[in-house]
Write a protein that holds these residues in place. Structure first.
Motif, PDB file in Angstrom:
ATOM      1  N   ARG A 235       0.847  -1.198   0.000  1.00 23.35           N
ATOM      2  CA  ARG A 235       0.000   0.000   0.000  1.00 23.35           C
ATOM      3  C   ARG A 235       0.876   1.239   0.000  1.00 23.35           C
ATOM      4  O   ARG A 235       1.875   1.299   0.718  1.00 23.35           O
ATOM      5  CB  ARG A 235      -0.852   0.035   1.251  1.00 23.35           C
ATOM      6  N   THR A 236       0.477   2.217  -0.784  1.00 26.19           N
ATOM      7  CA  THR A 236       1.223   3.478  -0.786  1.00 26.19           C
ATOM      8  C   THR A 236       0.468   4.472   0.105  1.00 26.19           C
ATOM      9  O   THR A 236      -0.703   4.272   0.405  1.00 26.19           O
ATOM     10  CB  THR A 236       1.309   4.062  -2.212  1.00 26.19           C
ATOM     11  N   ALA A 237       1.173   5.529   0.499  1.00 23.17           N
ATOM     12  CA  ALA A 237       0.515   6.556   1.327  1.00 23.17           C
ATOM     13  C   ALA A 237      -0.599   7.193   0.495  1.00 23.17           C
ATOM     14  O   ALA A 237      -0.456   7.374  -0.708  1.00 23.17           O
ATOM     15  CB  ALA A 237       1.522   7.605   1.735  1.00 23.17           C
ATOM     16  N   GLY A 238      -1.718   7.494   1.103  1.00 23.67           N
ATOM     17  CA  GLY A 238      -2.837   8.080   0.365  1.00 23.67           C
ATOM     18  C   GLY A 238      -2.574   9.528  -0.032  1.00 23.67           C
ATOM     19  O   GLY A 238      -1.580  10.122   0.371  1.00 23.67           O
ATOM     20  N   THR A 239      -3.460  10.059  -0.865  1.00 26.21           N
ATOM     21  CA  THR A 239      -3.358  11.461  -1.261  1.00 26.21           C
ATOM     22  C   THR A 239      -4.313  12.287  -0.392  1.00 26.21           C
ATOM     23  O   THR A 239      -5.486  11.933  -0.288  1.00 26.21           O
ATOM     24  CB  THR A 239      -3.767  11.629  -2.751  1.00 26.21           C
ATOM     25  N   ILE A 240      -3.802  13.313   0.234  1.00 23.29           N
ATOM     26  CA  ILE A 240      -4.671  14.161   1.055  1.00 23.29           C
ATOM     27  C   ILE A 240      -5.006  15.427   0.264  1.00 23.29           C
ATOM     28  O   ILE A 240      -4.111  16.124  -0.221  1.00 23.29           O
ATOM     29  CB  ILE A 240      -3.994  14.528   2.391  1.00 23.29           C
ATOM     30  N   VAL A 241      -6.289  15.640   0.101  1.00 25.58           N
ATOM     31  CA  VAL A 241      -6.744  16.848  -0.614  1.00 25.58           C
ATOM     32  C   VAL A 241      -7.162  17.888   0.426  1.00 25.58           C
ATOM     33  O   VAL A 241      -8.065  17.644   1.211  1.00 25.58           O
ATOM     34  CB  VAL A 241      -7.942  16.514  -1.544  1.00 25.58           C
ATOM     35  N   LYS A 242      -6.466  19.007   0.421  1.00 24.54           N
ATOM     36  CA  LYS A 242      -6.824  20.090   1.358  1.00 24.54           C
ATOM     37  C   LYS A 242      -7.815  20.995   0.654  1.00 24.54           C
ATOM     38  O   LYS A 242      -7.547  21.485  -0.447  1.00 24.54           O
ATOM     39  CB  LYS A 242      -5.562  20.899   1.687  1.00 24.54           C
ATOM     40  N   ASP A 243      -8.959  21.172   1.294  1.00 21.25           N
ATOM     41  CA  ASP A 243      -9.981  21.985   0.624  1.00 21.25           C
ATOM     42  C   ASP A 243      -9.760  23.467   0.906  1.00 21.25           C
ATOM     43  O   ASP A 243     -10.048  23.954   1.987  1.00 21.25           O
ATOM     44  CB  ASP A 243     -11.375  21.541   1.084  1.00 21.25           C
ATOM     45  N   GLU A 244      -9.191  24.147  -0.095  1.00 22.14           N
ATOM     46  CA  GLU A 244      -9.039  25.596   0.041  1.00 22.14           C
ATOM     47  C   GLU A 244      -9.859  26.280  -1.037  1.00 22.14           C
ATOM     48  O   GLU A 244      -9.406  27.201  -1.719  1.00 22.14           O
ATOM     49  CB  GLU A 244      -7.550  25.975  -0.051  1.00 22.14           C
ATOM     50  N   GLN A 250     -10.514  18.998  -7.224  1.00 25.91           N
ATOM     51  CA  GLN A 250      -9.339  18.128  -7.102  1.00 25.91           C
ATOM     52  C   GLN A 250      -9.750  16.664  -6.890  1.00 25.91           C
ATOM     53  O   GLN A 250      -9.146  15.764  -7.449  1.00 25.91           O
ATOM     54  CB  GLN A 250      -8.471  18.587  -5.917  1.00 25.91           C
ATOM     55  N   LEU A 251     -10.811  16.481  -6.070  1.00 25.81           N
ATOM     56  CA  LEU A 251     -11.313  15.108  -5.855  1.00 25.81           C
ATOM     57  C   LEU A 251     -11.812  14.500  -7.169  1.00 25.81           C
ATOM     58  O   LEU A 251     -11.503  13.357  -7.504  1.00 25.81           O
ATOM     59  CB  LEU A 251     -12.480  15.119  -4.864  1.00 25.81           C
ATOM     60  N   ALA A 252     -12.583  15.296  -7.921  1.00 28.93           N
ATOM     61  CA  ALA A 252     -13.127  14.818  -9.199  1.00 28.93           C
ATOM     62  C   ALA A 252     -11.988  14.475 -10.157  1.00 28.93           C
ATOM     63  O   ALA A 252     -12.017  13.430 -10.839  1.00 28.93           O
ATOM     64  CB  ALA A 252     -14.036  15.880  -9.804  1.00 28.93           C
ATOM     65  N   ALA A 253     -10.946  15.324 -10.185  1.00 31.13           N
ATOM     66  CA  ALA A 253      -9.815  15.070 -11.079  1.00 31.13           C
ATOM     67  C   ALA A 253      -9.096  13.783 -10.674  1.00 31.13           C
ATOM     68  O   ALA A 253      -8.720  12.960 -11.525  1.00 31.13           O
ATOM     69  CB  ALA A 253      -8.839  16.252 -11.024  1.00 31.13           C
ATOM     70  N   PHE A 254      -8.962  13.579  -9.344  1.00 26.58           N
ATOM     71  CA  PHE A 254      -8.300  12.370  -8.822  1.00 26.58           C
ATOM     72  C   PHE A 254      -9.046  11.117  -9.287  1.00 26.58           C
ATOM     73  O   PHE A 254      -8.459  10.150  -9.767  1.00 26.58           O
ATOM     74  CB  PHE A 254      -8.275  12.457  -7.293  1.00 26.58           C
TER      75      PHE A 254
END
Ligand SMILES: Cc1cc2nc3c(=O)[nH]c(=O)nc-3n(C[C@H](O)[C@H](O)[C@H](O)COP(=O)(O)OP(=O)(O)OC[C@H]3O[C@@H](n4cnc5c(N)ncnc54)[C@H](O)[C@@H]3O)c2cc1C
Length: 261
Positions: A235-244, A250-254
């Motif tokens: 498992r790799t470290a997850g991606t954290i999306v900071k909502d600014e 960004q979530l949709a693009a991911f």
């Protein structure tokens, strides 16, 4: 006459543990703890309920598996089964579904039975083929994937819920049935049940006891072969999306990048 019920239970590697293949591409069972397949607890539960309704019944739990598979039998005995049969033999290493069904059929015949109750599938192999293979080998009817089951006047009756229809099925005994995880919650063993299980008989048989030649089972006798196995990538470290303000985009693009949307 007593209703003789045999419940087939499988000892499976704990799915929460790390599982590995050995060099010969069989599952390395020394590496991981095992337990009674959760789906087979439903089979034990249904057998107990059928026995409760019968005037006189005896439940034998049966497993084919390594030494530690006795733990699965003990759990079923502590739930309320009367006795157990454990089939173990070094030559079983690498046995496929057809081989396992042969061993189970011989053991069921030697035990004596009116009704065989299986789970819908094991939680490791999950092929769901054993009940049908077993019925064919025994030459008796099979009524599979039941979410409700009962025995009356020498007939097993049950309900199978499908996507487009619900079927009411029945077969004359002797027969093989398999039950689903919708058939009713399995009971927890009580303290009294756990203590009583320690005194219940567990019979051990090997291939010779069942008059099975070693080349009929094991890797040599298997009709299927595992050609290769690949370890799941770490498992790799997850991606954290900071909502600014742009978090949603960004979530949709991911998700789009990974073709989830
Ligand atoms: C000693 C041993 C060695 C094995 N070695 C290998 C191997 O090297 N490579 C490999 O790929 N597979 C191996 N297996 C796995 C074996 O081939 C499968 O477990 C077997 O074919 C059943 O398939 P399944 O688990 O998908 O069962 P399913 O068809 O999903 O099971 C349905 C039901 O059948 C009954 N059942 C299934 N298995 C057993 C059992 N062992 N004892 C009692 N009841 C059972 C249960 O009621 C279960 O709910 C081995 C199994 C044993 C017992």
């Amino acid at each position: 006459m007593s209703l003789r019920i045999v419940v087939c239970v499988k000892y499976v590697p704990d799915a929460t543990g790390d599982r590995h293949f050995a060099e010969d591409l069989t599952v390395d069972r020394d590496d991981v703890d095992g337990l009674l397949s959760e789906l087979d607890e439903y089979a034990v539960e249904q057998a107990l309920q059928i026995a409760d309704e019968a005037d006189d019944a005896e439940i034998t739990v049966l497993t084919v598996g390594p030494e530690d598979a006795k733990d699965a039998l003990r759990k079923a005995l502590s739930m309320g089964a009367d006795k157990a049969v454990h089939v173990e033999d070094d030559d079983l290493h690498g046995t496929d579904a057809l081989g396992t069904s042969l061993v189970l059929a011989k053991a069921v015949e030697k035990t004596g039975y009116d009704l065989v109750v299986c789970g819908m599938a094991s939680t490791d192999g999950t092929m769901g083929v054993l009940p049908a293979m077993l019925a064919e080998r025994l030459g008796v009817p099979q009524v599979s994937l039941l979410s409700e089951v009962s025995v009356e006047d020498g007939t097993v009756k049950g309900r199978r819920d499908g996507d487009s229809a619900t079927e009411q099925l029945e077969a004359r005994l002797p027969a093989v049935v398999s039950v689903t995880d919708q058939s009713g919650e399995a009971r927890y063993p009580s303290f009294k049940g756990i203590m009583a299980a320690k005194k219940k008989p567990v019979t051990s048989w090997d291939l010779e006891d069942l008059e099975i030649e070693s080349d009929e089972v094991g890797l040599e006798g298997a009709w299927t072969a595992v050609e290769g196995a690949t370890e799941r990538p770490a498992r790799t470290a997850g991606t954290i999306v900071k909502d600014e303000g742009e978090g949603g985009k960004q979530l949709a693009a991911f998700l789009a990048e990974r073709k989830f949307i």
